[in-house]
Design a protein around this motif. Sequence first.
Motif, short mmCIF file in Angstrom:
data_model
loop_
_atom_site.label_atom_id
_atom_site.label_comp_id
_atom_site.label_asym_id
_atom_site.label_seq_id
_atom_site.Cartn_x
_atom_site.Cartn_y
_atom_site.Cartn_z
N MET A 193 31.91 48.03 6.17
CA MET A 193 31.66 47.52 4.82
C MET A 193 30.25 47.94 4.38
O MET A 193 29.40 47.11 4.08
CB MET A 193 31.77 45.98 4.80
CG MET A 193 33.18 45.45 5.04
SD MET A 193 34.39 45.99 3.83
CE MET A 193 33.71 45.32 2.34
N PRO A 194 29.99 49.25 4.33
CA PRO A 194 28.64 49.69 3.97
C PRO A 194 28.31 49.47 2.50
O PRO A 194 29.19 49.45 1.64
CB PRO A 194 28.66 51.19 4.29
CG PRO A 194 30.10 51.57 4.12
CD PRO A 194 30.89 50.37 4.59
N SER A 195 27.02 49.30 2.24
CA SER A 195 26.53 49.24 0.86
C SER A 195 26.47 50.65 0.31
O SER A 195 25.95 51.55 0.96
CB SER A 195 25.12 48.64 0.81
OG SER A 195 25.14 47.31 1.21
N VAL A 196 27.02 50.84 -0.89
CA VAL A 196 26.91 52.14 -1.54
C VAL A 196 26.01 52.06 -2.78
O VAL A 196 25.60 53.08 -3.31
CB VAL A 196 28.29 52.72 -1.92
CG1 VAL A 196 29.10 52.99 -0.67
CG2 VAL A 196 29.04 51.82 -2.87
N ARG A 197 25.72 50.85 -3.20
CA ARG A 197 24.78 50.63 -4.30
C ARG A 197 24.12 49.28 -4.07
O ARG A 197 24.78 48.31 -3.73
CB ARG A 197 25.50 50.65 -5.64
CG ARG A 197 24.52 50.49 -6.81
CD ARG A 197 25.16 50.69 -8.17
NE ARG A 197 25.70 52.04 -8.27
CZ ARG A 197 26.94 52.34 -8.66
NH1 ARG A 197 27.76 51.37 -8.97
NH2 ARG A 197 27.36 53.57 -8.73
N LEU A 198 22.81 49.25 -4.27
CA LEU A 198 22.07 48.01 -4.08
C LEU A 198 20.83 48.03 -4.96
O LEU A 198 20.03 48.95 -4.89
CB LEU A 198 21.67 47.85 -2.61
CG LEU A 198 20.86 46.62 -2.22
CD1 LEU A 198 21.62 45.34 -2.54
CD2 LEU A 198 20.52 46.67 -0.74
N SER A 199 20.72 47.04 -5.82
CA SER A 199 19.51 46.91 -6.63
C SER A 199 18.94 45.51 -6.45
O SER A 199 19.67 44.56 -6.17
CB SER A 199 19.81 47.17 -8.11
OG SER A 199 20.67 46.18 -8.63
N ALA A 200 17.64 45.42 -6.58
CA ALA A 200 16.95 44.14 -6.40
C ALA A 200 15.98 43.92 -7.55
O ALA A 200 15.35 44.85 -8.03
CB ALA A 200 16.19 44.14 -5.08
N ASP A 201 15.88 42.68 -7.95
CA ASP A 201 14.93 42.23 -8.96
C ASP A 201 14.08 41.15 -8.34
O ASP A 201 14.57 40.04 -8.10
CB ASP A 201 15.70 41.64 -10.14
CG ASP A 201 15.39 42.28 -11.45
OD1 ASP A 201 14.42 43.04 -11.52
OD2 ASP A 201 16.13 42.00 -12.40
N PHE A 202 12.81 41.45 -8.07
CA PHE A 202 11.90 40.49 -7.46
C PHE A 202 11.21 39.70 -8.57
O PHE A 202 10.48 40.26 -9.37
CB PHE A 202 10.89 41.21 -6.58
CG PHE A 202 11.54 42.02 -5.49
CD1 PHE A 202 11.98 41.41 -4.33
CD2 PHE A 202 11.73 43.38 -5.64
CE1 PHE A 202 12.60 42.15 -3.33
CE2 PHE A 202 12.34 44.13 -4.65
CZ PHE A 202 12.78 43.51 -3.49
N LYS A 203 11.44 38.39 -8.60
CA LYS A 203 10.99 37.57 -9.73
C LYS A 203 9.76 36.73 -9.42
O LYS A 203 8.88 36.60 -10.25
CB LYS A 203 12.13 36.68 -10.18
CG LYS A 203 13.41 37.48 -10.41
CD LYS A 203 14.20 36.95 -11.53
CE LYS A 203 15.47 37.75 -11.68
NZ LYS A 203 15.59 38.40 -12.91
N ARG A 204 9.71 36.12 -8.23
CA ARG A 204 8.60 35.27 -7.81
C ARG A 204 8.38 35.46 -6.32
O ARG A 204 9.31 35.80 -5.59
CB ARG A 204 8.92 33.79 -8.05
CG ARG A 204 9.02 33.38 -9.50
CD ARG A 204 9.26 31.86 -9.55
NE ARG A 204 9.11 31.34 -10.89
CZ ARG A 204 10.11 31.19 -11.75
NH1 ARG A 204 11.32 31.51 -11.40
NH2 ARG A 204 9.89 30.72 -12.95
N VAL A 205 7.19 35.19 -5.86
CA VAL A 205 6.91 35.29 -4.42
C VAL A 205 7.50 34.09 -3.69
O VAL A 205 7.67 33.01 -4.26
CB VAL A 205 5.40 35.41 -4.13
CG1 VAL A 205 4.82 36.64 -4.80
CG2 VAL A 205 4.65 34.16 -4.53
#
Length: 141
Positions: free
Chosen positions: A59-71
């Motif tokens: 079940m590999p990741s083929v797309r991954l995005s991240a939004d870092f909002k707060r520490v």
Amino acid sequence: MTRWVFERQELVRFGHCDPAGIVFYPRYFEMLNALVEDWFTQGLGVDYAQLLGPRRVGMPSVRLSADFKRVSRMGDQLTQRLAINKLGRSSLGLTIQFDAPDGCRVSFEQVLVCTSLETHRAQPFPADLRAALEQANDKQE
């Protein structure tokens, strides 16, 4: 409004943090992977270790995005939530969020693809996994 299909708590530990005292961003990806594994095993009832091991289904990741909002800092309690946003023949789109009382810390959009670990090519979800995914997807609609 996002309808979550799986939720759990995670305590931010010393090992998650960098010298600045906040979560080192690659650790969020480790937390994300652990959340997805636990969702398969605990939430869907499909043992992730068995899936990858004896069953040879990847079940590999083929797309991954991240939004870092707060520490996030050591001692913070994160509520990790997961929702299905697309269910295809062999692919699965997920929306994932790590929240704390003051709001979202990080959000992810992830696409997983079901593959044969023998050929490393996409394949349809096994019947038991497909049924569990459809049931989870139906609960959130």
